[in-house]
Scaffold this motif. Structure first.
Motif, PDB file in Angstrom:
ATOM      1  N   GLU A 197       0.834  -1.197   0.000  1.00 42.90           N
ATOM      2  CA  GLU A 197       0.000   0.000   0.000  1.00 42.90           C
ATOM      3  C   GLU A 197       0.870   1.249   0.000  1.00 42.90           C
ATOM      4  N   GLY A 198       0.293   2.355  -0.459  1.00 47.69           N
ATOM      5  CA  GLY A 198       1.023   3.614  -0.459  1.00 47.69           C
ATOM      6  C   GLY A 198       0.103   4.787  -0.742  1.00 47.69           C
ATOM      7  N   LEU A 199       0.165   5.811   0.087  1.00 46.14           N
ATOM      8  CA  LEU A 199      -0.691   6.983  -0.072  1.00 46.14           C
ATOM      9  C   LEU A 199      -0.189   7.878  -1.205  1.00 46.14           C
ATOM     10  N   ARG A 200      -1.121   8.376  -2.019  1.00 48.23           N
ATOM     11  CA  ARG A 200      -0.791   9.391  -3.015  1.00 48.23           C
ATOM     12  C   ARG A 200      -0.719  10.757  -2.321  1.00 48.23           C
ATOM     13  N   VAL A 201       0.375  11.460  -2.543  1.00 49.75           N
ATOM     14  CA  VAL A 201       0.553  12.783  -1.933  1.00 49.75           C
ATOM     15  C   VAL A 201       1.061  13.762  -2.991  1.00 49.75           C
ATOM     16  N   ASP A 202       0.925  15.069  -2.683  1.00 47.13           N
ATOM     17  CA  ASP A 202       1.481  16.077  -3.586  1.00 47.13           C
ATOM     18  C   ASP A 202       2.940  16.339  -3.223  1.00 47.13           C
ATOM     19  N   GLN A 203       3.549  17.316  -3.876  1.00 51.72           N
ATOM     20  CA  GLN A 203       4.974  17.585  -3.695  1.00 51.72           C
ATOM     21  C   GLN A 203       5.309  18.071  -2.289  1.00 51.72           C
ATOM     22  N   GLN A 204       4.300  18.531  -1.543  1.00 53.11           N
ATOM     23  CA  GLN A 204       4.516  18.987  -0.166  1.00 53.11           C
ATOM     24  C   GLN A 204       4.139  17.919   0.866  1.00 53.11           C
ATOM     25  N   GLY A 205       3.741  16.748   0.394  1.00 55.63           N
ATOM     26  CA  GLY A 205       3.384  15.677   1.308  1.00 55.63           C
ATOM     27  C   GLY A 205       1.952  15.718   1.785  1.00 55.63           C
ATOM     28  N   LYS A 206       1.112  16.538   1.161  1.00 54.35           N
ATOM     29  CA  LYS A 206      -0.307  16.581   1.505  1.00 54.35           C
ATOM     30  C   LYS A 206      -1.048  15.487   0.735  1.00 54.35           C
ATOM     31  N   LEU A 207      -2.022  14.875   1.392  1.00 49.18           N
ATOM     32  CA  LEU A 207      -2.770  13.799   0.749  1.00 49.18           C
ATOM     33  C   LEU A 207      -3.477  14.311  -0.499  1.00 49.18           C
ATOM     34  N   SER A 208      -3.361  13.545  -1.578  1.00 52.26           N
ATOM     35  CA  SER A 208      -4.042  13.902  -2.823  1.00 52.26           C
ATOM     36  C   SER A 208      -5.554  13.852  -2.621  1.00 52.26           C
ATOM     37  N   GLN A 209      -6.242  14.816  -3.184  1.00 53.35           N
ATOM     38  CA  GLN A 209      -7.703  14.831  -3.146  1.00 53.35           C
ATOM     39  C   GLN A 209      -8.282  14.491  -4.514  1.00 53.35           C
ATOM     40  N   ILE A 220       9.286  13.111   1.942  1.00 54.33           N
ATOM     41  CA  ILE A 220       9.066  13.750   0.633  1.00 54.33           C
ATOM     42  C   ILE A 220      10.316  13.587  -0.235  1.00 54.33           C
ATOM     43  N   GLU A 221      11.475  13.750   0.393  1.00 51.99           N
ATOM     44  CA  GLU A 221      12.741  13.595  -0.343  1.00 51.99           C
ATOM     45  C   GLU A 221      12.869  12.172  -0.889  1.00 51.99           C
ATOM     46  N   LYS A 222      12.547  11.175  -0.058  1.00 52.48           N
ATOM     47  CA  LYS A 222      12.613   9.784  -0.506  1.00 52.48           C
ATOM     48  C   LYS A 222      11.603   9.516  -1.618  1.00 52.48           C
ATOM     49  N   ALA A 223      10.377  10.000  -1.432  1.00 51.93           N
ATOM     50  CA  ALA A 223       9.333   9.773  -2.437  1.00 51.93           C
ATOM     51  C   ALA A 223       9.717  10.399  -3.772  1.00 51.93           C
ATOM     52  N   THR A 224      10.308  11.591  -3.727  1.00 49.75           N
ATOM     53  CA  THR A 224      10.753  12.262  -4.951  1.00 49.75           C
ATOM     54  C   THR A 224      11.897  11.490  -5.608  1.00 49.75           C
ATOM     55  N   GLN A 225      12.810  11.004  -4.795  1.00 51.54           N
ATOM     56  CA  GLN A 225      13.933  10.202  -5.296  1.00 51.54           C
ATOM     57  C   GLN A 225      13.426   8.957  -6.025  1.00 51.54           C
ATOM     58  N   GLU A 243       2.139  13.778  -8.711  1.00 53.40           N
ATOM     59  CA  GLU A 243       1.955  13.150  -7.403  1.00 53.40           C
ATOM     60  C   GLU A 243       3.072  12.163  -7.086  1.00 53.40           C
ATOM     61  N   LEU A 244       3.222  11.892  -5.783  1.00 50.20           N
ATOM     62  CA  LEU A 244       4.216  10.965  -5.278  1.00 50.20           C
ATOM     63  C   LEU A 244       3.521   9.857  -4.492  1.00 50.20           C
ATOM     64  N   VAL A 245       4.238   8.758  -4.239  1.00 48.81           N
ATOM     65  CA  VAL A 245       3.757   7.703  -3.353  1.00 48.81           C
ATOM     66  C   VAL A 245       4.505   7.823  -2.031  1.00 48.81           C
ATOM     67  N   TRP A 246       3.769   8.071  -0.957  1.00 46.71           N
ATOM     68  CA  TRP A 246       4.372   8.221   0.379  1.00 46.71           C
ATOM     69  C   TRP A 246       5.134   6.942   0.718  1.00 46.71           C
ATOM     70  N   PRO A 247       6.413   7.054   1.163  1.00 47.13           N
ATOM     71  CA  PRO A 247       7.267   5.872   1.275  1.00 47.13           C
ATOM     72  C   PRO A 247       7.268   5.190   2.632  1.00 47.13           C
TER      73      PRO A 247
END
Length: 520
Positions: free
Chosen positions: A33-45, A463-468, A101-105
Motif C-alpha cells: 500500500e502507499g498513499l498518493r501525496v502532492d509535492q509537499q506531502g499533503k494527501l491527494s484529493q 518527501i525527499e525519498k518519495a521524490t527520489q 503526485e508521489l507515493v508516500w514511502p
C-alpha cells in the motif's frame, strides 16, 4: 522449547529425504500500500487516476481504504527475485501515470490536518462496488479514518501440492490432501502467532509518526521528535503497536487449531451483534453507515498478523472457499514499508520471510489456547512499541525469556531450512544476528539515528525519498516497452470490465446484502 522446535523441523526434513528440495517449490505474492501525496506531502484529493485502470477490476493496481491509498498487488511468482521485479514494475508504471503526485514511502501517514483529507475509496455504481465502499464506510465509523490511513505490506505464501504429497507420504498421514494442507498451514499460523514478533524487530520501520495521528490518544507514551513528529525511543513499528491496526472494539476469539474452528469463530463474529458498534446506525437518512452492527462486518475486518486464504471463484466469499477447498495459502500482514527502498521491501527480506514461513510450516506446533494467543498478541505489541529496550524479556509459551536469547534461538531454528533453500537465504541470517547484539543496526533505529544526525525533519525526509523514487522510476527504464503496453492494456480492460458490470441488471442493494450473508 526450542529443542522441540528444532527436532520437529529436523524430523520432517529427514522424513522427506531427497524430497526436502521440494520446499523450494514456493508460490509467493506481495500487496504493498502507499498513499498518493502532492509535492509537499499533503494527501491527494484527486480521484484514482484513470490511467491506472479501475480500482474495482484491475488485478495489479487498486485502492485500499481511501481513494488516495494505492494498493499494488503482484501476481504469483516462484522466486524472490521475480516477485521483487514484479512489484518494482507495477510501481514504475504507477509512477509514470501519477502526474506530479508521489507515493508516500512509509507505513505511517504524513501530517494530516483533518480526517476529511482521507476520502473513502469509490469503486463505481455496481452492487459489488457499493459493497466495497460501504465496508470502508463502516470501518471509518468503527475505527476512525486516521487508523485506516496506515499502510503496510502483505506477504502471501504457499508450497506446492507436490511438496504436501511428499510430506504426507513421509509422515504416513492418512488425511485427504486438502485436510492435510490445511492442517500444515494451521501449524504455520500457530508458529507465526508465537514467534512472529521477530518480524517487527528485524524489519519494523515505523518508529515515529506525525503528531496529528494521536488525536489525544495515549499521548503520555510519546515524545517530541521534531516540530511535526512524535515517537517512542525504543519502538520498532508503531503500525503494529496498539496505536495501529487492531480489532479493539468488540472482544472475540479465533482458533488456529482447526480449520473448522477458525471458520466457526469468524462466522460467529460476522453474525453476532456487538454493543460496542451498535450505536452506529446501519442506516441514517436512508444511507448505509455500516454493513451491519456485528462484531465483524465481513471476513476482511479480522485484523490478524497471519490469516488463511484461498483463491476465490466469482461471487464466492472467503469462508465459503475455505469450507469447500481448505486453506490454499496464508497471508502474513506484519511487514512494514521500508522507507529506504523504492519498492518498500528488499529481495533479502523476501528471502528471509520465505525461509521463516517454510520453517513454521515444517514445525509441529502445539495447540494454541486463547490465553496463549492473547499473550502472543501482547508480545507482538510490546516488540512494536518497545522492542529495542535493553534487557527486554517476553513470555513465550508460558516461559519468561530474554528477547536476545529468543531471537538468536529463532534464527538457529530457521537456519536448516535456509541452507536447503540456498546460499542466498543463509546469507540473510548473519545481518539479522548482528541486529540482536546491537539494536542500533535495526531499520527502526537506523531511521531515527539518520534523522537525529541531520537537520531534515521527518516529513521532509519522506518527501525527499518519495521524490527520489519517482525520479528513479521515470529515468531508470525499469519497464520494458512490452511490459508498459501490457499494463496499459490491463488498465484499459479493467475500465471496460467495470463498465460492463455496471451495465448488468443490479438487484436492490438491500437484497444484494441479504444474499451475501446467506452463503455464510
Amino acid at each position: 522449547m526450542f529443542k522441540q522446535l528444532m527436532n520437529s523441523v529436523k524430523s520432517n526434513l529427514e522424513a522427506l529425504g531427497d524430497d526436502a528440495r521440494l520446499i523450494q517449490d514456493v508460490s509467493m505474492g506481495l500487496e504493498r500500500e502507499g498513499l498518493r501525496v502532492d509535492q509537499q506531502g499533503k494527501l491527494s484529493q484527486a480521484p484514482h487516476p484513470i490511467a491506472l485502470g479501475s480500482a474495482l477490476t484491475n488485478a495489479n493496481i487498486t485502492t485500499d481504504f481511501a481513494e488516495n491509498l494505492l494498493e499494488f498487488v503482484t501476481n504469483v511468482y516462484h522466486s524472490p527475485e521475480d516477485l521483487y521485479q514484479a512489484l518494482d514494475e507495477i510501481q514504475a508504471f504507477t509512477a509514470e501515470n501519477l502526474g506530479d503526485e508521489l507515493v508516500w514511502p512509509d507505513s505511517m501517514p504524513p501530517l494530516i490536518d483533518n480526517v476529511d483529507e482521507i476520502p473513502i475509496a469509490q469503486y463505481g455504481s455496481s452492487n459489488a462496488a457499493k459493497m466495497k465502499t460501504l465496508y470502508r464506510t463502516g470501518l471509518s465509523h468503527r475505527y476512525g479514518k486516521m487508523m485506516q490511513s496506515i499502510a503496510g505490506i502483505h506477504f502471501n505464501f504457499s508450497l506446492s501440492d507436490e511438496f504436501f504429497v511428499a510430506l504426507q507420504k513421509a509422515t504416513k498421514n492418512e488425511q485427504s490432501l486438502t485436510d492435510f494442507k490445511s492442517d500444515r498451514y494451521l501449524h504455520l499460523m500457530r508458529s507465526v502467532s508465537r514467534f512472529g514478533f521477530l518480524v517487527p524487530y528485524f524489519f519494523g520501520a515505523s518508529p515515529l509518526m506525525p503528531k496529528s495521528f494521536l488525536s489525544g490518544n495515549n499521548n503520555d507514551r510519546f515524545e517530541k521528535f521534531d516540530d511535526e513528529t512524535v515517537y517512542i525511543k525504543e519502538s520498532t513499528s508503531l503500525r503494529l503497536s496498539d496505536i495501529g491496526y487492531s480489532n479493539n472494539k468488540c472482544k472475540f476469539t479465533v482458533s488456529f487449531n482447526s480449520l473448522k474452528d477458525y471458520v466457526a469463530d469468524i462466522e460467529h463474529a460476522i453474525l453476532t451483534p456487538c454493543d460496542k458498534v451498535s450505536h452506529i446506525p446501519i442506516k441514517k437518512d436512508g444511507e448505509y453507515q455500516q454493513i451491519n452492527n456485528h462484531i465483524l462486518q465481513i471476513e476482511n475486518e479480522y485484523y490478524a498478523s497471519i490469516r488463511p486464504k484461498q483463491v476465490l471463484k466469482s461471487g464466492e466469499t472467503l469462508l465459503a472457499a475455505l469450507k469447500d477447498r481448505g486453506i490454499g495459502y496464508v497471508e502474513l500482514r506484519s511487514v512494514d514499508i521500508m522507507p529506504t527502498i523504492s519498492t518498500g521491501i528488499s529481495v533479502e527480506t523476501i528471502r528471509f520471510l520465505q525461509a521463516f514461513m517454510t520453517t513454521c510450516l515444517l514445525t509441529n506446533a502445539d495447540p494454541l489456547c486463547n490465553m496463549e494467543y492473547e499473550q502472543n498478541q501482547r508480545n507482538l505489541a510490546l516488540i512494536a512499541a518497545k522492542g529495542r529496550t535493553k534487557d527486554l524479556s517476553l513470555n513465550v509459551q508460558y516461559q519468561e525469556q530474554p528477547l536476545q536469547e529468543l531471537l538468536q534461538s529463532l534464527l538457529e531454528w530457521i537456519k536448516p531450512v535456509a541452507e536447503i533453500l540456498g546460499p542466498e537465504y543463509s546469507a540473510t541470517i548473519a545481518p539479522l544476528s548482528a541486529m540482536i547484539t546491537d539494536s542500533n543496526l535495526t531499520p527502526s533505529a537506523k531511521i531515527l539515528n539518520e534523522l537525529a544526525s541531520s537537520s531534515i525533519q521527518y516529513n521532509d525526509y519522506c518527501i525527499e525519498k518519495a521524490t527520489q523514487y519517482k525520479n528513479h522510476y521515470l529515468t531508470e527504464e525499469v519497464l520494458s516497452d512490452e511490459k508498459r503496453e501490457a499494463f496499459k492494456m490491463l488498465a484499459h480492460k479493467s475500465v471496460e470490465r467495470q463498465k460492463a458490470l455496471e451495465a448488468e441488471p443490479q438487484a436492490d442493494f438491500d437484497e444484494y446484502l441479504s444474499n451475501y450473508f446467506k452463503s455464510i
